[in-house]
Design a protein around this motif. Structure first.
Motif, short mmCIF file in Angstrom:
data_model
loop_
_atom_site.label_atom_id
_atom_site.label_comp_id
_atom_site.label_asym_id
_atom_site.label_seq_id
_atom_site.Cartn_x
_atom_site.Cartn_y
_atom_site.Cartn_z
N TYR A 130 54.90 -22.26 9.38
CA TYR A 130 54.12 -22.69 8.22
C TYR A 130 52.66 -22.38 8.53
O TYR A 130 52.12 -22.89 9.50
CB TYR A 130 54.26 -24.20 7.99
CG TYR A 130 55.69 -24.64 7.76
CD1 TYR A 130 56.23 -24.67 6.48
CD2 TYR A 130 56.49 -25.05 8.82
CE1 TYR A 130 57.53 -25.08 6.26
CE2 TYR A 130 57.79 -25.46 8.61
CZ TYR A 130 58.30 -25.48 7.34
OH TYR A 130 59.60 -25.87 7.13
N ARG A 131 52.04 -21.55 7.70
CA ARG A 131 50.63 -21.18 7.92
C ARG A 131 49.82 -21.57 6.71
O ARG A 131 50.06 -21.10 5.60
CB ARG A 131 50.50 -19.67 8.14
CG ARG A 131 51.23 -19.15 9.34
CD ARG A 131 50.41 -19.40 10.60
NE ARG A 131 51.16 -19.12 11.79
CZ ARG A 131 51.21 -17.97 12.41
NH1 ARG A 131 50.55 -16.95 11.94
NH2 ARG A 131 51.91 -17.84 13.51
N SER A 132 48.85 -22.43 6.92
CA SER A 132 47.93 -22.82 5.85
C SER A 132 46.91 -21.69 5.66
O SER A 132 46.37 -21.17 6.64
CB SER A 132 47.22 -24.12 6.23
OG SER A 132 46.27 -24.45 5.27
N ILE A 133 46.65 -21.32 4.40
CA ILE A 133 45.69 -20.25 4.12
C ILE A 133 44.77 -20.66 2.97
O ILE A 133 45.10 -21.55 2.19
CB ILE A 133 46.39 -18.92 3.78
CG1 ILE A 133 47.27 -19.07 2.54
CG2 ILE A 133 47.18 -18.39 4.94
CD1 ILE A 133 47.79 -17.76 1.99
N LYS A 134 43.64 -20.02 2.89
CA LYS A 134 42.70 -20.16 1.78
C LYS A 134 42.74 -18.85 1.01
O LYS A 134 42.48 -17.79 1.56
CB LYS A 134 41.28 -20.42 2.27
CG LYS A 134 41.14 -21.64 3.14
CD LYS A 134 41.02 -22.86 2.30
CE LYS A 134 40.66 -24.03 3.22
NZ LYS A 134 40.80 -25.28 2.59
N SER A 186 49.89 -9.50 7.97
CA SER A 186 48.43 -9.48 8.09
C SER A 186 47.77 -8.42 7.22
O SER A 186 46.75 -8.68 6.60
CB SER A 186 48.03 -9.31 9.55
OG SER A 186 48.48 -8.08 10.05
N GLU A 187 48.35 -7.23 7.15
CA GLU A 187 47.72 -6.13 6.41
C GLU A 187 48.00 -6.15 4.90
O GLU A 187 47.10 -5.88 4.11
CB GLU A 187 48.18 -4.79 6.98
CG GLU A 187 47.75 -4.55 8.41
CD GLU A 187 46.25 -4.43 8.56
OE1 GLU A 187 45.60 -3.85 7.68
OE2 GLU A 187 45.73 -4.95 9.57
N SER A 188 49.22 -6.43 4.51
CA SER A 188 49.60 -6.29 3.11
C SER A 188 49.68 -7.61 2.34
O SER A 188 49.81 -7.60 1.12
CB SER A 188 50.95 -5.59 3.01
OG SER A 188 50.89 -4.33 3.62
N ILE A 189 49.66 -8.73 3.04
CA ILE A 189 49.74 -10.02 2.35
C ILE A 189 48.45 -10.81 2.52
O ILE A 189 47.81 -11.18 1.54
CB ILE A 189 50.96 -10.84 2.84
CG1 ILE A 189 52.26 -10.07 2.55
CG2 ILE A 189 50.99 -12.20 2.19
CD1 ILE A 189 53.50 -10.68 3.14
N LEU A 190 48.04 -11.06 3.77
CA LEU A 190 46.85 -11.89 4.01
C LEU A 190 45.56 -11.24 3.52
O LEU A 190 44.75 -11.89 2.86
CB LEU A 190 46.73 -12.24 5.49
CG LEU A 190 47.67 -13.34 5.98
CD1 LEU A 190 47.51 -13.54 7.47
CD2 LEU A 190 47.41 -14.63 5.25
N LYS A 191 45.35 -9.97 3.84
CA LYS A 191 44.10 -9.30 3.41
C LYS A 191 43.90 -9.33 1.90
O LYS A 191 42.84 -9.72 1.43
CB LYS A 191 44.05 -7.87 3.95
CG LYS A 191 43.47 -7.76 5.33
CD LYS A 191 43.26 -6.31 5.71
CE LYS A 191 42.75 -6.21 7.12
NZ LYS A 191 42.61 -4.82 7.55
N PRO A 192 44.89 -8.90 1.10
CA PRO A 192 44.69 -8.96 -0.36
C PRO A 192 44.48 -10.39 -0.88
O PRO A 192 43.72 -10.60 -1.82
CB PRO A 192 45.98 -8.37 -0.94
CG PRO A 192 46.56 -7.56 0.15
CD PRO A 192 46.14 -8.22 1.43
N LEU A 193 45.14 -11.39 -0.26
CA LEU A 193 44.98 -12.76 -0.72
C LEU A 193 43.59 -13.30 -0.42
O LEU A 193 43.01 -14.03 -1.23
CB LEU A 193 46.03 -13.67 -0.09
CG LEU A 193 47.46 -13.50 -0.59
CD1 LEU A 193 48.40 -14.37 0.21
CD2 LEU A 193 47.55 -13.81 -2.07
N ILE A 194 43.05 -12.96 0.74
CA ILE A 194 41.72 -13.44 1.10
C ILE A 194 40.65 -12.81 0.22
O ILE A 194 39.64 -13.44 -0.10
CB ILE A 194 41.45 -13.15 2.60
CG1 ILE A 194 42.37 -14.02 3.46
CG2 ILE A 194 40.01 -13.38 2.96
CD1 ILE A 194 42.38 -13.66 4.92
N LEU A 195 40.89 -11.59 -0.23
CA LEU A 195 39.89 -10.86 -1.01
C LEU A 195 40.04 -11.02 -2.52
O LEU A 195 39.36 -10.33 -3.28
CB LEU A 195 39.94 -9.37 -0.65
CG LEU A 195 39.66 -9.05 0.81
CD1 LEU A 195 39.86 -7.57 1.07
CD2 LEU A 195 38.26 -9.48 1.19
#
Length: 183
Positions: free
Chosen positions: A45-49, A73-82
């Motif tokens: 479980y990873r909490s993200i903003k 990290s590349e295709s899910i987290l980066k687009p979500l953070i931006l």
């Protein structure tokens, strides 16, 4: 003999009869998942903003060993953070997030928590957002490609002829990739 090694195969139906809808509260959904998956040591479980400026609370849920961490990290987290909410006007948040995740091969909107878990068990990453009654399942399959095979040095006369030579996480992911049900 003891009923432990019965070879009865059950047909698993991806459409569950007991649907459990998502709740509007992120914490309620995470609590339900934690209770349901409490015996699974490899669930993460990873909490993200999510987003720039006005950040939205979210969680990524996945089984370690079944997913590709580079894809996460590349295709899910980066687009979500931006994500830039203001550039999309009055569009609903879940539509904006869905549009950002199009770069990944397969993204589905789920309305049933049981089906959400089934997708997690098949190598998808789950994304839950605050104040949303849906969850996203994102394909990021990355399990080991080796099949379960008979050991060459430790032969047995009775019982299963299965050998595992990797560490516990890899062995668990191999078992999970061949099994499609939860008990």
């Amino acid at each position: 003999m003891f009923g432990l090694f019965n070879n009865k195969k059950k047909k698993i139906n991806m459409q569950t009869e007991n649907t459990v809808p998502f709740k509007n509260s992120l914490e309620a959904n995470i609590t339900w998942l934690r209770e349901r998956l409490s015996d699974c040591f490899d669930v993460e479980y990873r909490s993200i903003k999510v987003g720039k400026g006005r950040q939205l609370e979210g969680y990524l849920v996945f089984f370690n060993g079944l997913v590709d961490t580079t894809t996460i990290s590349e295709s899910i987290l980066k687009p979500l953070i931006l994500v830039d909410y203001e550039a999309h006007g009055k569009k609903p948040i879940h539509e904006i997030v869905y549009d950002q995740l199009i770069v990944v091969g397969s993204v589905n909107k789920e309305k049933d928590l049981n089906l959400f878990i089934m997708k997690l068990l098949s190598g998808h990453v789950g994304l839950l957002l605050e104040n949303e009654k849906i969850g996203f399942t994102i394909e990021a399959i990355g399990w080991k490609e080796r099949s379960v095979e008979a050991p060459k040095t430790e032969t047995v006369i009775k019982g299963q002829h299965v050998g595992f030579t990797e560490n516990v996480r890899v062995n668990t992911s191999i078992i999970r990739s061949t099994c499609w049900g939860i008990s």
